[in-house]
Design an enzyme around this catalytic site. Structure first.
Site, PDB file in Angstrom:
ATOM      1  N   GLY A  64       0.808  -1.215   0.000  1.00 44.17           N
ATOM      2  CA  GLY A  64       0.000   0.000   0.000  1.00 44.17           C
ATOM      3  C   GLY A  64       0.841   1.265   0.000  1.00 44.17           C
ATOM      4  CB  VAL A  67       3.122   0.226   5.278  1.00 44.94           C
ATOM      5  CG1 VAL A  67       3.516   1.645   4.919  1.00 44.94           C
ATOM      6  CG2 VAL A  67       1.940   0.230   6.237  1.00 44.94           C
ATOM      7  CB  CYS A  68       4.771   0.679  -0.233  1.00 45.33           C
ATOM      8  SG  CYS A  68       6.116   0.713  -1.422  1.00 45.33           S
ATOM      9  CG  PHE A  69       7.816   4.183   1.429  1.00 41.48           C
ATOM     10  CD1 PHE A  69       8.981   4.734   0.922  1.00 41.48           C
ATOM     11  CD2 PHE A  69       6.661   4.283   0.676  1.00 41.48           C
ATOM     12  CE1 PHE A  69       9.001   5.386  -0.301  1.00 41.48           C
ATOM     13  CE2 PHE A  69       6.665   4.928  -0.551  1.00 41.48           C
ATOM     14  CZ  PHE A  69       7.840   5.482  -1.043  1.00 41.48           C
ATOM     15  CG  ASP A  70       7.609  -2.406   7.005  1.00 38.50           C
ATOM     16  OD1 ASP A  70       7.857  -1.711   7.990  1.00 38.50           O
ATOM     17  OD2 ASP A  70       7.622  -3.634   7.019  1.00 38.50           O
TER      18      ASP A  70
END
Length: 278
Positions: free
Chosen positions: A82, A149-152
């Site tokens: 996401g 979450v994408c930037f994880d």
């Protein structure tokens, strides 16, 4: 030797379905030989949560929160997790898999395309570099991400500044064409981002959010002055020209092309079947 000329489209701020439809249309047109390789810049109106092609909405996304915050919502044709598209420059690159500059493997092609973004960060005075997972633990993280979450976590050849991820990208290959698109963060509202997902409990959410702060960063957290979207566009325009060794030629969609994209947006990317199918 003369540099290759690629097309450049700045489509401005568009609805989420239109954004995904235009990326798909560019892929189709390039596969049919109608257009040269293309670099596109865009923004989102309204700010939007996009999810990866394989994500499960019901399990991972708090749609009530998405509605409450007045956000758009769309499923991408690419994988990944996401992403909250708000204060960012979004880019896409469309190029044939058989292009002489494109390596055969996904990760190596990713590195070549992302060189344009790397150079863009350098034009902004930021010392960006590629993250290559070294330890077995880091490689395992890529295979089974801890959160939606994408930037994880940085993935292969993701761009990092001072150890924190600053641009997230995803790639798909269809009809012999590579589509890579991604987010270059100017600013990030972490509270808003983390309110859009489902968690087993509040403790897990807090831990993920805490970890996230150590792993992700936006341009304006790193610069002494505020970088505007116009400055970012200029830097990454030059960055793509330098990184890919090309000349960009600005192009505006024709009325017919625009109508085609709007119809694709309506028929596919606005549909519940596409957005909620998993």
């Amino acid at each position: 030797m003369a540099k290759e000329v690629w097309r450049f489209i700045d489509s401005g701020y568009c609805p989420p379905a239109f954004n995904m439809a235009l990326d798909e249309a560019l892929l189709d047109w390039h596969s049919e030989g109608k257009i040269p390789p293309t670099v596109r810049f865009y923004g989102w109106n309204p700010p939007t949560l996009s999810i990866g092609y394989f994500q499960k909405v019901e399990k991972e996304i708090d749609l009530e929160a998405v509605k409450r915050h007045g956000l758009g919502f769309v499923r991408r044709p690419t994988g990944g997790r996401g992403v909250l598209h708000d204060k960012e420059l979004t880019y896409s690159v469309i190029v044939s898999e058989s292009h002489p500059a494109m390596p055969k493997t996904v990760t190596e092609a990713y590195r070549v395309i992302s060189q344009g973004i790397l150079e863009g960060f350098r034009y902004l005075g930021l010392d960006a570099y590629f993250a290559v997972p070294k330890t077995e633990e880091e490689k395992a993280d890529l295979r089974s991400p801890r959160s939606a979450v994408c930037f994880d976590a940085p993935s292969w050849y993701e761009l990092v500044v001072e150890g924190r991820k600053i641009a997230g990208s995803a790639q798909t290959r269809q009809k012999g064409v590579i589509l890579q698109h991604g987010s270059i963060l100017l600013d990030l509202d972490e509270e808003l981002l983390f309110s859009l997902f489902k968690y087993p409990n509040e403790r897990v959410k807090e831990r993920l959010q805490r970890d996230f702060k150590k792993k992700a960063v936006a341009i304006n957290e790193l610069t002494s002055r505020t970088v505007t979207i116009e400055e970012a566009k200029e830097a990454f325009y030059k960055g793509f020209e330098k990184g890919l060794n090309i000349v960009l030629e600005p192009y505006t969609l024709t009325a017919e092309e625009r109508a085609y994209v709007e119809e694709l947006a309506r028929a596919k990317y606005e549909s519940d079947e596409w957005n909620f199918k998993r």
